[in-house]
Design a protein around this motif. Structure first.
Motif, short mmCIF file in Angstrom:
data_model
loop_
_atom_site.label_atom_id
_atom_site.label_comp_id
_atom_site.label_asym_id
_atom_site.label_seq_id
_atom_site.Cartn_x
_atom_site.Cartn_y
_atom_site.Cartn_z
N ARG A 1 0.98 -1.32 -0.08
CA ARG A 1 0.11 0.10 -0.05
C ARG A 1 0.92 1.30 0.00
O ARG A 1 0.79 2.23 -0.83
CB ARG A 1 -0.91 -0.31 1.29
N ASP B 1 1.14 4.00 -3.00
CA ASP B 1 0.88 5.45 -2.50
C ASP B 1 2.22 6.21 -2.87
O ASP B 1 2.18 7.45 -2.76
CB ASP B 1 0.62 5.39 -1.15
N ARG C 1 -3.98 6.65 -6.78
CA ARG C 1 -3.78 5.62 -5.78
C ARG C 1 -4.83 6.09 -4.77
O ARG C 1 -5.73 5.37 -4.29
CB ARG C 1 -2.80 5.21 -5.37
N THR C 2 -4.81 7.28 -4.22
CA THR C 2 -5.68 7.83 -3.21
C THR C 2 -7.11 7.93 -3.81
O THR C 2 -7.97 7.56 -2.80
CB THR C 2 -5.30 9.18 -2.66
N ARG D 1 -8.58 4.48 -3.62
CA ARG D 1 -9.00 4.14 -2.23
C ARG D 1 -10.20 4.85 -1.72
O ARG D 1 -11.09 4.60 -1.01
CB ARG D 1 -7.99 4.47 -1.38
N ASP E 1 -12.76 3.37 -3.09
CA ASP E 1 -12.78 1.75 -3.03
C ASP E 1 -12.92 0.89 -4.20
O ASP E 1 -13.71 0.06 -4.30
CB ASP E 1 -13.98 1.43 -1.87
N GLY F 1 -8.53 3.13 4.64
CA GLY F 1 -9.28 1.94 3.96
C GLY F 1 -9.16 0.60 4.49
O GLY F 1 -9.13 -0.47 3.81
#
Length: 461
Positions: free
Chosen positions: A89, A93, A270-271, A274, A277, A418
């Protein structure tokens, strides 16, 4: 899964298996998603891989038609090692774009040698190579979906030089960046950058949208029937905004990104994934929770966890929401953003950013009509993030601050990080839903998807 299972899913082009495995064709040297629209190859010419990077390591290059780089990541191959999951993760990020493997290992509390062993055993490559592969695949998406010059694509993907970018691109994908450029006539003329972010269906957009609308902070966020957007700021001082339009017929979101200055886009994307979702494997989660949902009420397939931009924002929202209604908490957050959030550059008075830790740490927050102890908790929390950001990144360290308990920490872990396995049994809304529930079940029965059970309880209200 066996090769027979892979074959059946491939021939059926079943979207539920998108991202869970990849299909490599020996005769062409290309690997695809199982939903690729190209004619199905003969079984004797096919090899199956659990990850895209495993197919690349075996000498195959990604398909230009189905773009395996856009397939949602699968939980199935991440394993059960929480250290590995956290490492992946952090790398996703952007932890290794400007950092080192040693620094990442220190953040995880392990040695760099052990970190390398984890990746070799589970992913089949080193942490740095995994990071480079993600950067190259992201650059491939930018080349195919945007009209950014190749130099800007290299910088946006986290490469410090075009030469380094070209070398990595050629070694990983066995093609040149220029060969992936779209024809000029097909490029968008709209401002900003537009990308398409996929998910595996089902996706309960209505539940996520309604949750966001109920907690909407004007000027910070905007939401409609088929879109959600917000402003955001990054640790390097850059800021921007995104709007994501739901495209259910394409199983994904069309996302528009605008920035105040050039940035490495991979952490931003990426954020965003998340926050919406997009990487959840809903078919697996739904099957796991179905027996519990059958005892509580109607089934809600495709529930997703609505996130916030980061853990700091989630912590502030959680502190302001302690023991009060959702509407009252929303009004307090609105006031905080209006009084302490900076205007988004270039947007006039239309959009504001969420207040930074430094800004809140220097304010007395006396205009907020909340108990003095809670006001001090907000200030102490902001100072912690401002002075010790590395420690503050782990919500477990928040418990040492006055006025912050397990509910606040768990809420922030669920929405800000998340975390999929959070049960908010002490939440007032969950308690109310439990009062209407029947059946012999325990929250632990939902593990490792207790966060989705929590969100399901909220959906019953």
């Amino acid at each position: 899964m066996t090769d027979r299972h892979y074959q059946q899913a491939r021939l059926a082009r079943d979207h539920r298996f998108d991202g869970r495995f990849f299909v490599a064709v020996k005769t062409t040297g290309i690997y695809c998603r199982p939903i690729c629209p190209a004619p199905s190859p003969k079984e004797q010419n096919v090899r199956y891989f659990e990850t895209a990077i495993a197919a690349a390591n075996a000498g195959f290059r990604p398909c230009l038609r189905c773009r395996p780089d856009s397939a949602p990541a699968s939980w199935a191959w991440k394993g059960t090692d929480t250290t590995l999951e956290r490492a992946m993760r952090l790398i996703d990020d952007g932890a290794l774009i400007n950092g080192s493997v040693t620094g990442l290992a220190d953040r995880l509390g392990i040695s760099s040698r052990y970190l390398g062993q984890l990746f070799q055993r589970s992913v089949g490559t080193s942490p740095k190579q995994y990071s480079l592969y993600q950067q190259v695949l992201f650059a491939k998406s930018l080349l195919q979906q945007t009209d950014l010059p190749i130099t800007q694509v290299a910088l946006a993907s986290g490469f410090n030089s075009v030469r380094r970018f070209n070398d990595c691109f050629a070694s990983v994908l066995r093609m040149t960046p220029r060969s992936l450029r779209r024809p000029a006539g097909s490029r968008s003329q709209e401002p900003g950058i537009r990308l398409f972010l996929s998910y595996r269906p089902p996706y309960d957009w209505a539940a996520l949208r309604d949750f966001m609308q109920t907690r909407l902070i004007e000027t910070l966020e905007w939401c409609g029937d088929d879109y959600y957007g917000r402003t955001f700021s990054l640790t390097n001082g850059a800021s921007g905004r995104f709007t994501a339009w739901h495209r259910p017929e394409r199983f994904g979101f069309e996302v528009s990104l605008e920035f105040s200055q050039p940035v490495a886009l991979l952490p931003v994307v990426r954020t965003t994934r998340r926050l919406l979702d997009l990487d959840a494997d809903s078919s697996t989660i739904d099957a796991h929770l179905a027996p519990i949902q059958a005892q509580l009420g109607p089934e809600r397939p495709g529930l997703r966890l609505p996130g916030t931009w980061d853990a700091f924002e989630a912590g502030i929202r959680a502190i302001l929401g302690q023991q009060i209604s959702v509407a009252a908490a929303r009004n307090l957050v609105r006031q905080l953003v209006a009084e302490h959030g900076e205007l988004l550059p270039g947007q006039g008075h239309e959009h504001r950013l969420f207040p930074t830790p430094a800004t809140l740490a220097q304010s007395d927050l006396m205009t907020l009509k909340i108990p003095g102890r809670r006001r001090q908790s907000l200030i102490d929390f902001a100072r912690f993030f401002d002075t010790q950001p590395e420690q503050a990144a782990d919500p477990e360290h928040w418990l040492a601050l006055g006025g912050i308990g397990p509910w606040t920490v768990n809420y922030a872990r669920m929405r800000g990080l998340g975390d999929s396995d959070i049960w908010l049994g002490s939440d007032l809304g969950v308690k109310k839903a439990l009062g209407q529930a029947n059946g012999a079940w325990q929250p632990a029965d939902a593990s490792p998807w207790q966060s989705y059970l929590t969100f399901y309880m909220w959906s019953l209200l």
